[in-house]
Design a protein around this motif. Structure first.
Motif, PDB file in Angstrom:
ATOM      1  N   LEU A  71       1.134  -1.476  -0.037  1.00 43.82           N
ATOM      2  CA  LEU A  71       0.418   0.076  -0.200  1.00 43.82           C
ATOM      3  C   LEU A  71       0.663   1.350   0.015  1.00 43.82           C
ATOM      4  CD1 LEU A  71      -2.860  -0.468   2.457  1.00 43.82           C
ATOM      5  CD2 LEU A  71      -3.265  -0.521  -0.428  1.00 43.82           C
ATOM      6  N   CYS A  72       1.809   1.200   0.825  1.00 42.81           N
ATOM      7  CA  CYS A  72       2.773   2.404   0.998  1.00 42.81           C
ATOM      8  C   CYS A  72       3.547   3.030  -0.158  1.00 42.81           C
ATOM      9  CB  CYS A  72       3.461   2.429   2.152  1.00 42.81           C
ATOM     10  SG  CYS A  72       3.573   2.253   4.361  1.00 42.81           S
ATOM     11  N   GLU A  73       3.987   1.942  -0.883  1.00 38.68           N
ATOM     12  CA  GLU A  73       4.174   1.769  -2.920  1.00 38.68           C
ATOM     13  C   GLU A  73       3.072   2.613  -3.344  1.00 38.68           C
ATOM     14  OE1 GLU A  73       6.565  -1.732  -3.638  1.00 38.68           O
ATOM     15  OE2 GLU A  73       7.455  -1.742  -1.364  1.00 38.68           O
ATOM     16  N   GLY A  74       1.862   2.431  -2.721  1.00 40.25           N
ATOM     17  CA  GLY A  74       1.276   2.863  -4.087  1.00 40.25           C
ATOM     18  C   GLY A  74      -0.273   2.097  -4.470  1.00 40.25           C
TER      19      GLY A  74
ATOM     20  N   SER B 217      -9.320   4.478   4.999  1.00 42.44           N
ATOM     21  CA  SER B 217      -8.681   4.593   3.746  1.00 42.44           C
ATOM     22  C   SER B 217      -6.717   4.482   4.145  1.00 42.44           C
ATOM     23  CB  SER B 217      -9.024   5.957   3.361  1.00 42.44           C
ATOM     24  OG  SER B 217      -8.087   6.797   4.111  1.00 42.44           O
ATOM     25  N   LYS B 218      -7.041   3.730   2.151  1.00 44.81           N
ATOM     26  CA  LYS B 218      -5.978   3.485   2.169  1.00 44.81           C
ATOM     27  C   LYS B 218      -4.935   4.494   2.232  1.00 44.81           C
ATOM     28  CE  LYS B 218      -4.740   2.204  -2.233  1.00 44.81           C
ATOM     29  NZ  LYS B 218      -5.279   1.582  -3.456  1.00 44.81           N
ATOM     30  N   SER B 219      -4.887   5.873   2.000  1.00 47.69           N
ATOM     31  CA  SER B 219      -3.826   7.045   2.645  1.00 47.69           C
ATOM     32  C   SER B 219      -4.041   7.234   3.566  1.00 47.69           C
ATOM     33  CB  SER B 219      -4.091   8.032   1.934  1.00 47.69           C
ATOM     34  OG  SER B 219      -6.000   8.526   2.030  1.00 47.69           O
ATOM     35  N   GLU B 220      -4.812   6.836   4.667  1.00 55.27           N
ATOM     36  CA  GLU B 220      -4.864   7.062   6.286  1.00 55.27           C
ATOM     37  C   GLU B 220      -3.988   6.116   6.702  1.00 55.27           C
ATOM     38  OE1 GLU B 220      -7.837   7.941   9.698  1.00 55.27           O
ATOM     39  OE2 GLU B 220      -8.789   7.360   7.919  1.00 55.27           O
TER      40      GLU B 220
ATOM     41  N   VAL C  93      -1.824   4.109   5.632  1.00 53.85           N
ATOM     42  CA  VAL C  93      -0.580   4.695   4.833  1.00 53.85           C
ATOM     43  C   VAL C  93       0.290   5.384   5.513  1.00 53.85           C
ATOM     44  CG1 VAL C  93       1.159   5.243   3.162  1.00 53.85           C
ATOM     45  CG2 VAL C  93      -0.422   4.563   2.828  1.00 53.85           C
ATOM     46  N   ALA C  94      -0.584   6.829   5.774  1.00 50.61           N
ATOM     47  CA  ALA C  94       0.391   7.646   6.728  1.00 50.61           C
ATOM     48  C   ALA C  94       0.493   7.189   7.879  1.00 50.61           C
ATOM     49  CB  ALA C  94      -1.199   8.923   6.892  1.00 50.61           C
TER      50      ALA C  94
ATOM     51  N   LEU D  88       3.447   4.419   8.169  1.00 49.47           N
ATOM     52  CA  LEU D  88       4.806   5.748   8.037  1.00 49.47           C
ATOM     53  C   LEU D  88       5.125   6.075   9.345  1.00 49.47           C
ATOM     54  CD1 LEU D  88       5.212   6.965   3.775  1.00 49.47           C
ATOM     55  CD2 LEU D  88       5.956   4.641   5.250  1.00 49.47           C
ATOM     56  N   ARG D  89       4.330   6.922   9.946  1.00 51.02           N
ATOM     57  CA  ARG D  89       4.493   7.658  11.143  1.00 51.02           C
ATOM     58  C   ARG D  89       4.750   7.395  12.184  1.00 51.02           C
ATOM     59  NH1 ARG D  89       1.907  13.156   9.477  1.00 51.02           N
ATOM     60  NH2 ARG D  89      -0.751  12.739   9.070  1.00 51.02           N
TER      61      ARG D  89
ATOM     62  N   ARG E 207       5.956   4.336  12.171  1.00 51.76           N
ATOM     63  CA  ARG E 207       6.938   3.112  11.561  1.00 51.76           C
ATOM     64  C   ARG E 207       6.450   1.758  11.838  1.00 51.76           C
ATOM     65  NH1 ARG E 207      10.076   7.673  12.252  1.00 51.76           N
ATOM     66  NH2 ARG E 207      10.375   8.020  10.432  1.00 51.76           N
TER      67      ARG E 207
ATOM     68  N   ILE F  46       6.061  -0.607   9.380  1.00 50.63           N
ATOM     69  CA  ILE F  46       6.836  -1.001   8.376  1.00 50.63           C
ATOM     70  C   ILE F  46       8.608   0.047   8.101  1.00 50.63           C
ATOM     71  CG2 ILE F  46       4.877  -1.509   6.904  1.00 50.63           C
ATOM     72  CD1 ILE F  46       6.170   1.143   5.143  1.00 50.63           C
TER      73      ILE F  46
END
Lengths: 216, 216
Positions: free
Chosen positions: A167-170, A202-205, A207-208, A211-212, A214, A216
């Motif tokens: 997901l984080c790779e889009g 959602s996907k973007s949430e 991913v956020a 990443l925040r 960590r 992954i």
DNA sequence: GCGGCTACTACCGAAACAGGTAGTTTTTCG
DNA sequence: CGAAAAACTACCTGTTTCGGTAGTAGCCGC
């Protein structure tokens, strides 16, 4: 000082000071001027005047008190570093473990010194910061190291983590499915579980959060 | 040192070593054992055996060579730190500025030492890491500081950055529009521009790029 | 004053996503 | 062994997103 030659900084290091205590400021200025290879370029009692002058005539290194009357040193770092990214900023502090130090480092300061450091340490820090180092105490270093370490425990299963990485790779559901050799619906299923565990929608949430925190 | 009192670890620091060079390993072991306040708990010539033993009988501090035959020290850090998060790991290296040092720190190591450090520095690092510090050179520190600084220049306009921030909070077009007092279509427009500039094609990809490159 | 940049609004259709329900199989562990 | 957790597949419905095209308006610098 100011010898010309070419080269960006083979010569004297120009140091400016921002420090409200007159005694400390003067002592530092004298120390720096008395040292071969560096010169005290300018001194200021507060951030506001430093910002104005520095944008016109920038030094190589700026030593800034972290606690100043008026605009704080932390704010000052941000403004000065934005205007003149080339300046290396060393924060001065009396406290060993200060949240402010941590903040200013992430906002653009390069190192930090205790005010009662030995003259040798001060001069070393100036040279150090100019030759690509970040002088700082190991306590601060630890906090920085920890802050970008991966989360030790994640609520997610191995497979879910794998999906989250994609997901984080889009990637889309379809692409992730192809990558992991399962159907798009399976990815859909995993993602629903991820949303539930991470409390997102959602996907973007997702991913956020990943990443925040960590994950992954 | 070894006074008992209460406190979590007023007593002897147990140190284990992972180092393939017999001479260096033995020298370190002798040094540590000869020092009051610490003891050499166990030594290993490779990662694999260290991992096995350490999970059964963990030391307080582990000093690990970064370049080992078989499993690398970096991999070892990850495995050991996962199994025993309480151990403080200090990496040993011969190179001053090594990518591996940087990697192992982000994977769970706490500090690093040059192999040819003075005995005093080695002992100081061990105590340091145990009292909440991260001993490391200022060159490594700089790389870590830089790696979590905000991007100095973003290709995005102010408005686009604002929209990107909202995206990172997981908001939909509609919600962002409401927040910024413009229509959903305007947000759509801004996002299309953001995608173009960041070279991405979805919300999640944009969020990933924004957070990884610290655009926000 | 004109071109370039930024900000804004709008419509369309195909694709992707979110949330719900309803199952099977495999792995893990007490 | 048996329960629980994880991995997997499937269908349905409404919503959101993406990419394209098209137009208005304000501000800045040359």
């Amino acid at each position: 000082m100011t010898n010309d030659e070419a080269g960006e900084r083979t010569d004297t290091i120009r140091v400016s000071l921002v420090e409200d205590d007159d005694e400390i400021r003067d002592a530092l200025a004298i120390l720096i001027d008395a040292t071969e290879g560096m010169t005290c370029h300018s001194t200021f009692g507060d951030c506001e005047s430093a910002i104005e002058s520095v944008s016109k005539d920038p030094p190589d290194v700026l030593m800034m008190d972290i606690e100043l009357p008026g605009m704080s040193g932390v704010e000052g770092v941000q403004k000065i570093k934005t205007a003149q990214p080339g300046i290396d900023i060393i924060m001065l502090t009396i406290h060993k473990d200060d949240d402010l130090v941590f903040k200013s480092l992430s906002l653009g300061a390069t190192g930090y010194l205790l005010k009662d450091s030995q003259p040798d340490d001060i001069l070393r820090a100036i040279r150090d910061v100019r030759s690509g180092g970040s002088p700082m105490s190991s306590q601060i270093a630890r906090r920085i190291v920890v802050s970008f370490r991966k989360a030790e425990e994640s609520p997610l299963t191995k497979r879910e983590t794998e999906v989250l990485e994609k997901l984080c790779e889009g990637h889309s559901y379809k692409m992730i499915g192809a990558d992991l050799f399962v159907s798009e619906e399976t990815i859909h299923f995993h993602i629903k579980n991820i949303y539930q565990k991470l409390q997102v929608h959602s996907k973007s949430e997702a991913v956020a959060k990943a990443l925040r925190d960590r994950l992954i």
